[in-house]
Design an enzyme around this catalytic site. Sequence first.
Site, mmCIF file in Angstrom:
data_model
loop_
_atom_site.group_PDB
_atom_site.id
_atom_site.type_symbol
_atom_site.label_atom_id
_atom_site.label_comp_id
_atom_site.label_asym_id
_atom_site.label_seq_id
_atom_site.Cartn_x
_atom_site.Cartn_y
_atom_site.Cartn_z
ATOM 1 N N GLU A 427 0.786 -1.244 0.000
ATOM 2 C CA GLU A 427 0.000 0.000 0.000
ATOM 3 C C GLU A 427 0.815 1.290 0.000
ATOM 4 O O GLU A 427 0.265 2.355 0.256
ATOM 5 C CB GLU A 427 -1.005 0.002 1.161
ATOM 6 N N GLU A 518 -6.771 -8.165 -0.960
ATOM 7 C CA GLU A 518 -7.051 -7.895 0.464
ATOM 8 C C GLU A 518 -8.494 -7.485 0.636
ATOM 9 O O GLU A 518 -8.972 -6.568 -0.045
ATOM 10 C CB GLU A 518 -6.211 -6.722 0.988
HETATM 11 C C1 BMA Z 1 -4.577 -3.465 5.035
HETATM 12 C C2 BMA Z 1 -3.289 -4.102 5.345
HETATM 13 C C3 BMA Z 1 -2.838 -3.784 6.711
HETATM 14 C C4 BMA Z 1 -3.965 -3.603 7.678
HETATM 15 C C5 BMA Z 1 -5.274 -4.071 7.134
HETATM 16 C C6 BMA Z 1 -6.429 -3.807 8.023
HETATM 17 O O1 BMA Z 1 -4.814 -2.868 3.896
HETATM 18 O O2 BMA Z 1 -2.384 -3.920 4.347
HETATM 19 O O3 BMA Z 1 -1.990 -2.687 6.707
HETATM 20 O O4 BMA Z 1 -3.668 -4.208 8.846
HETATM 21 O O5 BMA Z 1 -5.512 -3.449 5.939
HETATM 22 O O6 BMA Z 1 -6.677 -2.453 8.182
#
Ligand code: BMA
Length: 822
Positions: A427, A518
């Site tokens: 990110e 994610e």
């Molecule tokens: C993301 C990850 C982490 C984080 C998670 C939850 O995008 O890359 O940095 O812990 O979200 O917020």
Amino acid sequence: MKRTSLNGLWQLRNDATGDLYPATVPGVVHTDLMAAGIIDRPYYRENEREYAWIAEHSWTYTRMFEVDEASMGFEAQYLVFDGLDTFAEIRLNGVFLGETDNMFRRYTFDLTSLLRAGRNELEVTFHSPTAQAAAIAKQIPYKIPYTGEREWFITDTHRNLIRKCQCHAGWDWGPAFLTSGIWKNVTLYAIDGLRIEDVKPLQFHTDNHVNVQTALYLDVVSEDTYEITVSLAGVERKETLNLPPGKRTVIVELELENPALWWPLGYGAQNLYQLDVAISASGKIIARHPLRIGLRQVELVREDDAHGQSFFFRVNGVPIFLKGYNWIPVDCFASRMTREVYADLIGSAATAHCNLLRVWGGGIYENDDFYNLCDEQGILVWQDFMFACAMYPWDDAFLANVTQEVTEQIRRLSAHPSILLWSGNNECEMAIDWYTESRADRERFRAGYHKLFIETIGAIAQAESPNIPYWPSSPSNGPGLYGDSNATNRGDTHYWEVWHGGKPFSEYLTVHPRMSSEYGFQSVPSPETLRDVMDRGDFNIASPMMDYRQRSAIGNRAMVEHMMGEYFLPTNFAHFAYLSQVQQAMAMKIATEHWRRLSPVNMGTVIWQLNDIWPGNSWSSIEYGGKWKILHSVSKRFFAPVLLSLAKIDTGVEVWATNDGPTAVQGHFTLEARDFSGGVIREWRGSYTTDPCTSTLCLTLPHETLASLGDLHTFFLVLRGDDSGDGLFNWTFLRPAKFCALQKPAVSLEISADAQQTQILLQTDRPAFHVWLDIPERRGTFDDNGLLLLPDSPKRIIFTPKDQRGPVQPADIRLTHLRDTY
Ligand code: BMA
């Protein structure tokens, strides 16, 4: 060559007080202080705050070791630290050897003229990581922003300026323990001739033929004629070379015809070979370096198409739908990262049909055990480099440090067939738009980003590892393609609008990514896992201690708020934890099934996150300690290679068949509408034929058809295939659960147990939803759980214990279902 391990018992000194403690290497100061009884369990209640002082001190590790006369006869003596966390000064017999500033690098010192026959003293002083980072921050004339500056417990860590595990500074799922210590092996090498530093096999595939180019990175001590032998899969190659002193790289090529390839889980066998490297001088073997490798070809396919640009992987020419979880460090403390912990977690991922783990950039380059287990189990690894949620420096010294780190890590990991992708960071590309400083000076930060992640790390990855793709960031559109890094029509996507944006679960159905790398939803771990870290009065979702263990900015409210839309609020904590896990499982089921239905347009579903670093509220599917949450059991069904699923769309309900496997599948299904006493009120039948990596729409029930059966809160849908695969049974409510007319079921359990297994026969008189079996005091796994139990379909569940505590007793088993919670 002679190797002497210098692991084991050392002595630790608090440099401020002079106090001495026994220490264990590998390890860190925190675990040594714990063993010495100076600090208590670090994860217990607010101990994190109590122990923040440890990171502000400097600490010295010392040990004596004996060197015999025979060892002194070698031409050279090297001391190798596989990992020092982080700012260390090293001395041998009082003589300064050097200093270190990168936890992810290996450090080698030449002791040849310093080592004494007999007793020697090795001393490693660690300086405070917070003080070092603050000093670096002062030297930089402008601010380099990072996430977590103010949010988490230890503030102003400047974690982004130092090459240390980024989540040691705290994260939105974990505590801040800025450790120091000798966290990996220490070894003394007595060398004649040369030493092999690294062996990196590269493989180039063409029709049933593999060209393996093995690069040997050598440190030559004395000029000689060396005979190098490399053998693999019955093919051997010898090279005789005269090598002068210094660092030398020798590449030895082998040609293999029709070798057995390595495949990811679900696509074929995980064939592994031993690659042997031996070097001799004057007829005597002086160095060996055996490695285990797998042969496979990896491609990242990015082609323009009607939806934007594809983003998927082929392994050995076969498109692979990626399914799995994001991986974070298994603990804050190195000595607790045991093979047993890795084996348990990776085994759990494989059992849930995962074929991918993403080693997330805010943690560590994982231990060898991790990659070995992934190789064995067929789990692909999306390997981030260790940068996350921040801007990073791009001055020459920082780039030189990172160059060394990245080169070493690529050489260390390249033999593992599980490595699918090198990815620059987590990110950081998106984050250019996050901070006031980087938004105000976008061009400067973008240029710095480009220099670090494209021109430095990207170029190294390309040169060192040309057969594994490099991706600049997760998420990204591709190298140098700035703009909306999280765009859904190309590259990978992190979709967080449901958790961080507070949108309903149905919002997932509006998102059409190419690769969902994610997405997640939080839950509360079981009371048994929290019992180790909280007191009796803490067990309430609104307690100050629960607030404390919640590190995501929107807090526990987000869980409660979603719950209020869907369920009755439970009145006890165990039920709250259970229901939070049901809710999490349903969020991930809705999203994952939807994104799998989009295949081949979307080609991956990687949930945030598999594991936990401590016992606390988080997005994990497995609790700290290895216990599965409901999500993990449910993901065993929604990740199954062949999946029948129900899509609730605006105009009705659809039945879909999804096939990730390498061959076409066909089958029949029955869809039933059942009332809440369990009776079938209507039935539909159909069939599917689904090609590899595609989904087929098999049946549409318009809203009018459903409405003709009665109010939507009076019945639910059950979908079953004509086979027994994990993904061939599915069901859905048609209204939020709290509006559905659930009846109280009487569920009975019949148990037969021996030491190896417990069989549990479950029966019910009414449908029981989200049935969750738990044996709180035992460790083990259920082959099915978090399930729907119907009156006419008793279920036989097998529990396999992981402990040695004999047969399970009926009284040990706890059963919870949805209607129990209100
Ligand atoms: C993301 C990850 C982490 C984080 C998670 C939850 O995008 O890359 O940095 O812990 O979200 O917020």
